[in-house]
Design an enzyme around this catalytic site. Structure first.
Site, PDB file in Angstrom:
ATOM      1  CD  GLU A  43     -15.578 -17.459   3.418  1.00 17.54           C
ATOM      2  OE1 GLU A  43     -15.697 -18.323   4.313  1.00 17.54           O
ATOM      3  OE2 GLU A  43     -14.622 -17.433   2.637  1.00 17.54           O
TER       4      GLU A  43
ATOM      5  CE  LYS B  58     -13.125 -21.627   5.772  1.00 12.68           C
ATOM      6  NZ  LYS B  58     -13.638 -20.442   5.068  1.00 12.68           N
TER       7      LYS B  58
ATOM      8  CG  ASP C 136     -24.972 -33.826  11.791  1.00 13.63           C
ATOM      9  OD1 ASP C 136     -24.142 -32.902  11.911  1.00 13.63           O
ATOM     10  OD2 ASP C 136     -25.076 -34.755  12.605  1.00 13.63           O
TER      11      ASP C 136
ATOM     12  CG  HIS D 260     -12.715 -12.421  -0.177  1.00 13.82           C
ATOM     13  ND1 HIS D 260     -13.791 -13.249   0.069  1.00 13.82           N
ATOM     14  CD2 HIS D 260     -12.334 -11.932   1.020  1.00 13.82           C
ATOM     15  CE1 HIS D 260     -14.027 -13.267   1.366  1.00 13.82           C
ATOM     16  NE2 HIS D 260     -13.159 -12.468   1.967  1.00 13.82           N
TER      17      HIS D 260
HETATM   18  C1  MEV Z   1     -11.412 -19.065   2.175  1.00  8.89           C
HETATM   19  O1  MEV Z   1     -12.632 -19.169   2.889  1.00  8.89           O
HETATM   20  C2  MEV Z   1     -11.097 -20.355   1.443  1.00  8.89           C
HETATM   21  C3  MEV Z   1      -9.736 -20.405   0.741  1.00  8.89           C
HETATM   22  O2  MEV Z   1      -8.690 -20.130   1.671  1.00  8.89           O
HETATM   23  C4  MEV Z   1      -9.584 -21.807   0.184  1.00  8.89           C
HETATM   24  C5  MEV Z   1      -8.203 -22.104  -0.377  1.00  8.89           C
HETATM   25  O3  MEV Z   1      -7.226 -21.510   0.066  1.00  8.89           O
HETATM   26  O4  MEV Z   1      -8.152 -22.991  -1.257  1.00  8.89           O
HETATM   27  C6  MEV Z   1      -9.629 -19.377  -0.334  1.00  8.89           C
END
Ligand code: MEV
Length: 425
Positions: free
Chosen positions: A83, A267, A283, A381
């Protein structure tokens, strides 16, 4: 000897060969180790010894995160991830955190939990009492299997019973073995210990054992990272530092109360954690399972982090999560790239590795929620993502960057436009 600094200004602008030379000097990589990073990584023959039905290998980009200062020591962090923005974001956040003295981290002893499921127990109270009366004997039995770990100071630490009187198949007694696996992740050590222990548990309880397997909710094997960022470091055009700190604290509070937001927030943490876990041959499914279950430990799924404004008006951040990673055994020692990644990290123990990974997770989270709560993430991004869009449209190495730049200039980062540009339109 002066300490090496992980501040590598301009690292991101260098050609790959120069980056490699810098990291090789930093970590003392020899020619063979450097070759591993530039294509002589895992070979099909080695892969064939690791899993079944092998056809080949699957590559991921491996990058270096800079600026990490953890407990007063500099680290550069290898991360394997597909990513865009992850490496840039985490390095930027580590730089902000560095301005406040870096990360303070700690980890518990590497104690894994293994579970034995016991059914058809004739007398639950008597079974629990029998296990309690024989605790030391059971721990000694568990220590019989992996003499290496025991000789290194690991081994059984406790036996805990957890009755479930009401399940879809009747009453159940769950017996936990807590086992210090030292520098191993320890799945095999604990599973072997459980299998040897199970017949003794069956005999003591008069019951029948079924599953004997580790728990990925490794809440006896926690890593914590903390940091404090001076508020003025957080200023962005149009938002002064104290206000930005407040916006970040608000973003964290959102993820504490709302599981829909918590899933995304966590995430973002795993965006940092998984790449280090993968690069070091650990792992990542185990780490993911442990993290998310731990995030729900209070009965509702919530953020793994705490960000709040401290008494000085600065931004305090902390994370604690299970971190069952090892540095001996498994792919950590077999995968050539993982071995080089471990050398770059220069860690001496599994708990040290666990602490670094927690720090990376905290920094990655800061990068995300700072961007989200100030300028938004799409600007930065998408500029980085544009290169992948150009590649997906079929751009060759020589024109990927030019096409990406044009997409950014036009504020139209999509594959169709990239195809048009490639066709000369
Ligand atoms: C994207 O891979 C991760 C985000 O969505 C995390 C977040 O929203 O805190 C930017």
């Amino acid at each position: 000897m002066t300490q090496k600094s992980s501040r590598l200004p301009g690292f991101y602008k260098l050609p790959i060969a120069e980056r490699l030379k810098m990291v090789a000097d930093w970590a003392g990589l020899d020619e063979t180790e450097q070759a591993v990073l530039t294509g002589r990584g895992l070979q099909a023959g080695q892969a064939n010894m690791m899993i079944e039905n092998v056809l080949g290998t699957f590559e991921l980009p491996l990058g270096i995160a800079c600026n990490f200062l953890i407990n007063g020591r500099d680290y550069i962090i290898p991360m394997a991830v597909e990513e865009p923005s992850v490496l840039a974001g985490v390095s930027y956040a580590a730089k902000l955190i560095r301005a406040g003295g870096g990360f303070q981290t700690e980890a518990s002893d590497p104690v894994m939990i293994g579970q034995i499921q016991v059914l058809d127990v004739p007398d639950m109270d008597a079974a629990i009492a029998a296990i309690a009366a024989n605790k030391q004997k059971l721990m000694d039995l568990a220590n019989c299997c992996d003499r290496v770990i025991v000789d290194l100071g690991g081994g059984a630490r406790d036996i805990v019973v957890r009755p479930f009187p009401d399940t879809p198949v009747g009453p159940m007694l769950i017996v936990h073995l807590q086992f210090d696996t030292r520098d191993a992740m320890g799945a095999n050590a604990i599973n072997t210990a459980l299998e040897s222990l199970a017949p003794h548990i069956a005999k003591l309880t008069g019951g029948r054992t079924n599953l004997r397997i580790l728990s990925n909710l490794a809440d006896q094997r926690l890593a914590t990272a903390r940091c404090t960022i001076p508020a003025d470091q957080l200023a962005v055009p149009g938002i002064e530092g104290r206000a930005a700190a407040q916006l970040i604290a608000e973003a964290n509070a959102f993820a504490l109360v709302d599981p829909y937001r918590a899933a995304t927030h966590n995430k973002g943490i795993m965006n940092g954690i998984d790449p280090v876990v993968i690069a070091t041959g650990n792992d990542w499914r185990a780490i993911e399972a442990g993290a998310h279950t731990y995030a729900a430990r209070n009965g509702h799924y919530a953020a793994l982090t705490d960000w709040h404004i401290d008494e000085n008006g600065d931004l305090f951040g902390a994370i604690t999560l299970p971190m069952a990673v090892g540095m001996v055994g498994g792919a950590t020692k077999v995968h050539p790239t993982a071995r080089v990644a471990m050398k770059i990290l220069g860690v001496k123990s599994a708990p040290e590795l666990a602490q670094i990974i927690a720090a990376v997770g905290l920094a990655q989270n800061l990068a995300a929620i700072k961007a989200l709560s100030t300028v938004g993430i799409q600007k930065g991004h998408m500029a980085l993502h544009a290169r992948q869009v150009a590649m997906a449209a079929g751009a060759a190495n020589s024109n990927i960057q030019a096409i990406a730049n044009q997409l950014v200039t036009e504020k139209n980062i999509n594959v169709n436009r990239a195809k048009e540009l490639l066709a000369g339109n």
